[in-house]
Design a protein around this motif. Structure first.
Motif, PDB file in Angstrom:
ATOM      1  N   ALA A 106       0.839  -1.195   0.000  1.00 19.02           N
ATOM      2  CA  ALA A 106       0.000   0.000   0.000  1.00 19.02           C
ATOM      3  C   ALA A 106       0.877   1.249   0.000  1.00 19.02           C
ATOM      4  O   ALA A 106       1.847   1.339   0.736  1.00 19.02           O
ATOM      5  N   VAL A 107       0.524   2.184  -0.863  1.00 13.30           N
ATOM      6  CA  VAL A 107       1.210   3.472  -0.917  1.00 13.30           C
ATOM      7  C   VAL A 107       0.145   4.560  -0.881  1.00 13.30           C
ATOM      8  O   VAL A 107      -0.838   4.495  -1.604  1.00 13.30           O
ATOM      9  N   VAL A 108       0.349   5.527  -0.023  1.00 19.17           N
ATOM     10  CA  VAL A 108      -0.592   6.636   0.106  1.00 19.17           C
ATOM     11  C   VAL A 108       0.174   7.937  -0.069  1.00 19.17           C
ATOM     12  O   VAL A 108       1.248   8.112   0.497  1.00 19.17           O
ATOM     13  N   ARG A 109      -0.395   8.846  -0.838  1.00 20.13           N
ATOM     14  CA  ARG A 109       0.219  10.164  -1.005  1.00 20.13           C
ATOM     15  C   ARG A 109      -0.264  11.045   0.141  1.00 20.13           C
ATOM     16  O   ARG A 109      -1.429  11.380   0.247  1.00 20.13           O
ATOM     17  N   LEU A 110       0.667  11.403   1.016  1.00 17.30           N
ATOM     18  CA  LEU A 110       0.331  12.229   2.165  1.00 17.30           C
ATOM     19  C   LEU A 110       0.172  13.685   1.750  1.00 17.30           C
ATOM     20  O   LEU A 110      -0.711  14.386   2.210  1.00 17.30           O
ATOM     21  N   SER A 111       1.022  14.145   0.854  1.00 18.50           N
ATOM     22  CA  SER A 111       0.995  15.544   0.452  1.00 18.50           C
ATOM     23  C   SER A 111       1.574  15.670  -0.942  1.00 18.50           C
ATOM     24  O   SER A 111       2.452  14.913  -1.336  1.00 18.50           O
ATOM     25  N   ASN A 112       1.068  16.646  -1.663  1.00 11.90           N
ATOM     26  CA  ASN A 112       1.571  16.956  -2.990  1.00 11.90           C
ATOM     27  C   ASN A 112       1.504  18.465  -3.151  1.00 11.90           C
ATOM     28  O   ASN A 112       0.457  19.052  -2.940  1.00 11.90           O
ATOM     29  N   ALA A 113       2.602  19.086  -3.491  1.00 14.26           N
ATOM     30  CA  ALA A 113       2.625  20.544  -3.610  1.00 14.26           C
ATOM     31  C   ALA A 113       3.386  20.968  -4.842  1.00 14.26           C
ATOM     32  O   ALA A 113       4.429  20.412  -5.159  1.00 14.26           O
TER      33      ALA A 113
END
Length: 68
Positions: free
Chosen positions: A51-58
């Motif tokens: 499982a991979v989750v994107r915590l933040s993207n800026a």
């Protein structure tokens, strides 16, 4: 490396100035700005790698310094 260590106090100050739920996004924006990157993402994975989750993207153009 000395230049990179000068960025750390600014990153910490930016994160501490925001609510905890916003701190990852603020750090991502500050990293993008200081590294002259177009985009910064924090990806979190479990130990198995299933499982991979994107915590933040800026994006570097985003301004997180407004007073919310």
């Amino acid at each position: 490396m000395a230049e990179g260590s000068a960025v750390l106090p600014g990153l910490l100050a930016a994160a501490e100035a925001r609510m905890p739920v916003e701190s990852a996004e603020v750090v991502a924006c500050e990293l993008a700005r200081s590294l002259d990157a177009r985009t910064v993402s924090f990806l979190i994975t479990d130990f198995t790698g299933n499982a991979v989750v994107r915590l933040s993207n800026a994006d570097a153009g985003e301004d997180q310094n407004d007073n919310r």
